[in-house]
Design a protein around this motif. Structure first.
Motif, PDB file in Angstrom:
ATOM      1  N   HIS A  53       0.846  -1.198   0.000  1.00  0.00           N
ATOM      2  CA  HIS A  53       0.000   0.000   0.000  1.00  0.00           C
ATOM      3  C   HIS A  53       0.880   1.245   0.000  1.00  0.00           C
ATOM      4  N   HIS A  55       1.365   3.806   2.041  1.00  0.00           N
ATOM      5  CA  HIS A  55       1.912   4.497   3.220  1.00  0.00           C
ATOM      6  C   HIS A  55       3.436   4.564   3.162  1.00  0.00           C
ATOM      7  N   HIS A  58       6.177   1.962   3.857  1.00  0.00           N
ATOM      8  CA  HIS A  58       6.246   0.809   2.957  1.00  0.00           C
ATOM      9  C   HIS A  58       6.847   1.158   1.593  1.00  0.00           C
ATOM     10  N   HIS A 139      -7.339  -1.886   5.616  1.00  0.00           N
ATOM     11  CA  HIS A 139      -6.455  -0.903   6.242  1.00  0.00           C
ATOM     12  C   HIS A 139      -7.013   0.487   5.948  1.00  0.00           C
ATOM     13  N   ASP A 160      -0.374  -4.296   6.108  1.00  0.00           N
ATOM     14  CA  ASP A 160      -1.042  -3.625   7.222  1.00  0.00           C
ATOM     15  C   ASP A 160      -2.533  -3.937   7.139  1.00  0.00           C
ATOM     16  N   HIS A 199      -5.374  -1.277  12.065  1.00  0.00           N
ATOM     17  CA  HIS A 199      -4.325  -2.240  12.455  1.00  0.00           C
ATOM     18  C   HIS A 199      -4.890  -3.259  13.439  1.00  0.00           C
TER      19      HIS A 199
END
Ligand SMILES: [Zn+2]
Length: 255
Positions: A53, A55, A58, A139, A160, A199
């Motif tokens: 993803h 974020h 990552h 997520h 996540d 999460h």
């Protein structure tokens, strides 16, 4: 199949690296800060990057990885796989000629050093003897987990996620599951924050693990720095019959 954990923390700090897994020498799953521990010749061997993803923890090493091995990629292109939202975010916010060059048009738009390949839950990508399947999870932004099989063994990485109904039926559809790398970011006392941020906590992951038919080695990832001991103690309390292993940068899983 050799899975080297480059990063598995929910943050940074001495000895802590964010999400990145190297499968054999050519496939990277997530490009967190752990990528920076690879030698240059190891970086040069990476050809496929699967991003769970958008974020930052990552993707943060992705721009510099590409810059570092640009010469190599002139000979052999790098492929970045992600869902539509992740790829759109990378193009718009990272490879936008402001934060970082648009490597999907370099050195020329006709023969760039990288290409983006959009994947959706259920898609399966074959690379050599490994098959990498994208799985929907839940997520704060659209996120994929990945199941990786090599004909003999299978491991899964949750990415996540909070509690979900999508990952577990897919895991159960495999004949075997040798290792499960699952995120547990927050302890139970931060359950409200965990739910908002999408999460797991020990209690929510324990409830979901009830849905799993297999008995894989379970490796816990993405714990917030400073909360590792609380999370691990809570996991042992809520699931006394399951053995949990804590991942560290440098852990190698031979599958
Ligand atoms: Zn995230």
């Amino acid at each position: 199949m050799r899975v080297k954990i480059l990063g598995c923390s929910g943050g940074i700090g001495k000895g802590l690296r964010t999400s990145a897994l190297l499968v054999d020498s050519d496939v990277l799953i997530d490009a967190g800060t752990g990528v920076g521990d690879l030698q240059l010749d190891e970086l040069r061997q990476i050809r496929h990057v699967f991003i769970t993803h958008s974020h930052l923890d990552h993707i943060v090493s992705l721009p510099m990885l590409i810059d570092n091995i640009f010469d190599q990629l002139l000979r052999e292109q790098l492929t970045i796989y992600g869902n539509a939202e992740t790829l759109a975010a990378l193009r718009e916010h990272i490879f936008n000629d402001v934060i970082w060059p648009d490597f999907a048009t370099l050195p020329t738009a006709d023969a760039p050093v990288l290409r983006f390949v959009e994947i959706s839950p259920g898609d399966e990508i074959a690379i050599g003897n490994r098959s990498i399947r994208a799985v929907d999870v839940s997520h704060a932004v659209p996120t994929l987990g990945f199941c990786v099989a090599n004909g003999e063994k299978v491991f899964a990485f949750s990415g996540d996620t909070a509690t979900n109904r999508t990952l577990w039926p897919v895991l159960n559809s495999y004949q075997r599951l040798d290792a499960l790398i699952i995120e547990v970011s927050f302890p139970d006392r931060l359950a409200e924050l965990a739910e908002k941020a999408g999460h797991y906590t020990p209690s929510t992951v324990a409830a979901d693990l009830e849905k799993l038919d297999h008995e894989p080695e379970i490796w816990v990832t993405a714990m917030k720095p400073g909360e590792e001991d609380s999370i691990f103690a809570e996991l042992q309390q809520v699931l006394p019959n399951r053995a949990f292993n804590i991942l560290q940068s440098g852990t190698v899983l031979e599958l």
